[in-house]
Design a protein around this motif. Structure first.
Motif, PDB file in Angstrom:
ATOM      1  N   TRP A  99     -15.371 -46.485 -80.057  1.00 27.63           N
ATOM      2  CA  TRP A  99     -16.480 -46.288 -80.380  1.00 27.63           C
ATOM      3  C   TRP A  99     -16.667 -46.195 -81.797  1.00 27.63           C
ATOM      4  O   TRP A  99     -17.880 -46.733 -82.137  1.00 27.63           O
ATOM      5  N   ARG A 102     -17.085 -49.823 -83.232  1.00 29.93           N
ATOM      6  CA  ARG A 102     -18.278 -50.105 -82.661  1.00 29.93           C
ATOM      7  C   ARG A 102     -19.813 -49.907 -83.316  1.00 29.93           C
ATOM      8  O   ARG A 102     -20.520 -50.406 -83.526  1.00 29.93           O
ATOM      9  N   HIS A 103     -19.616 -48.565 -83.626  1.00 35.96           N
ATOM     10  CA  HIS A 103     -21.028 -47.953 -83.929  1.00 35.96           C
ATOM     11  C   HIS A 103     -21.191 -47.246 -85.487  1.00 35.96           C
ATOM     12  O   HIS A 103     -22.106 -47.017 -85.820  1.00 35.96           O
TER      13      HIS A 103
END
Length: 160
Positions: A99, A102-103
Motif C-alpha cells: 500500500w 503504491r500510495h
C-alpha cells in the motif's frame, strides 16, 4: 470503544490492533522481518527511546509474537525472534508495504523490492480465495456472522 479494551471486542481486527496497532510496534515488526534481532540494533535503526522499545518488545513477547533467545551466557544476552504467531503477520506487513509503495512512494518508486526466492522475480502481494484460488478485492467479499459470534455481541455493532 476504549483503546485499553480493544482486546475484549467481538472483532478480530480490534483484538489484533490491541497487539500490533501501534506505529512503533509495526516498525519493530518490520525490522524483525528484515533480520534485526537485538535490542541495540532496534534502538539504533528506529531512533526510538529505550523505554518505548522495551515496552513494545515486552508486549510482543507476552503476546507470543516474539520470543527471547539467548545468544550469550555471561553476561546473559538475548535476542528477539519471530515465533510462528509472529511469522503469520508477514502477509499483513507485506500488504502495508505494498500500500505504501503504491500510495506513499515518491517519484523514484518503491525503496525496497520483494523478490520471490523460488522464481527470482520481484513480486507484489496478492490476496486470493483460499477455496478457489481466485484473486479477491474488497468488492468481491461479503461479510456474515461466524461461529465465534455470540448473541450478546449484537450491541457491539461490528457488522453493519
Amino acid at each position: 470503544m476504549r483503546w485499553q479494551e480493544l482486546d475484549q471486542q467481538p472483532c478480530s481486527l480490534a483484538r489484533t490492533l490491541s497487539v500490533v496497532g501501534d506505529r512503533w510496534t509495526l516498525m519493530v515488526l518490520r525490522d524483525c522481518f528484515l533480520g534485526i534481532r537485538r535490542f541495540d540494533e532496534f534502538e539504533k535503526r528506529l531512533g526510538i527511546t529505550r523505554h518505548v522499545l522495551t515496552d513494545r518488545l515486552k508486549k510482543l513477547v507476552e503476546e507470543g509474537v516474539l520470543k527471547k533467545v539467548p545468544y550469550q551466557q555471561r553476561p546473559l544476552r538475548e535476542e528477539y525472534r519471530l515465533t510462528e504467531k509472529g511469522l503469520d503477520l508477514h502477509p499483513v506487513i507485506l500488504a502495508l508495504v505494498n500500500w505504501g509503495d503504491r500510495h506513499m512512494a515518491d517519484e523514484r518508486g518503491a525503496p525496497i523490492e520483494h523478490v520471490h526466492k523460488a522464481c527470482g522475480k520481484v513480486m507484489q502481494p496478492v490476496t486470493v480465495c483460499s477455496e478457489c484460488g481466485e484473486p479477491v478485492t474488497a468488492r468481491d467479499i461479503q461479510v456474515q456472522v461466524g461461529v465465534g459470534w455470540k448473541p450478546e455481541d449484537e450491541a457491539e455493532q461490528v457488522l453493519p
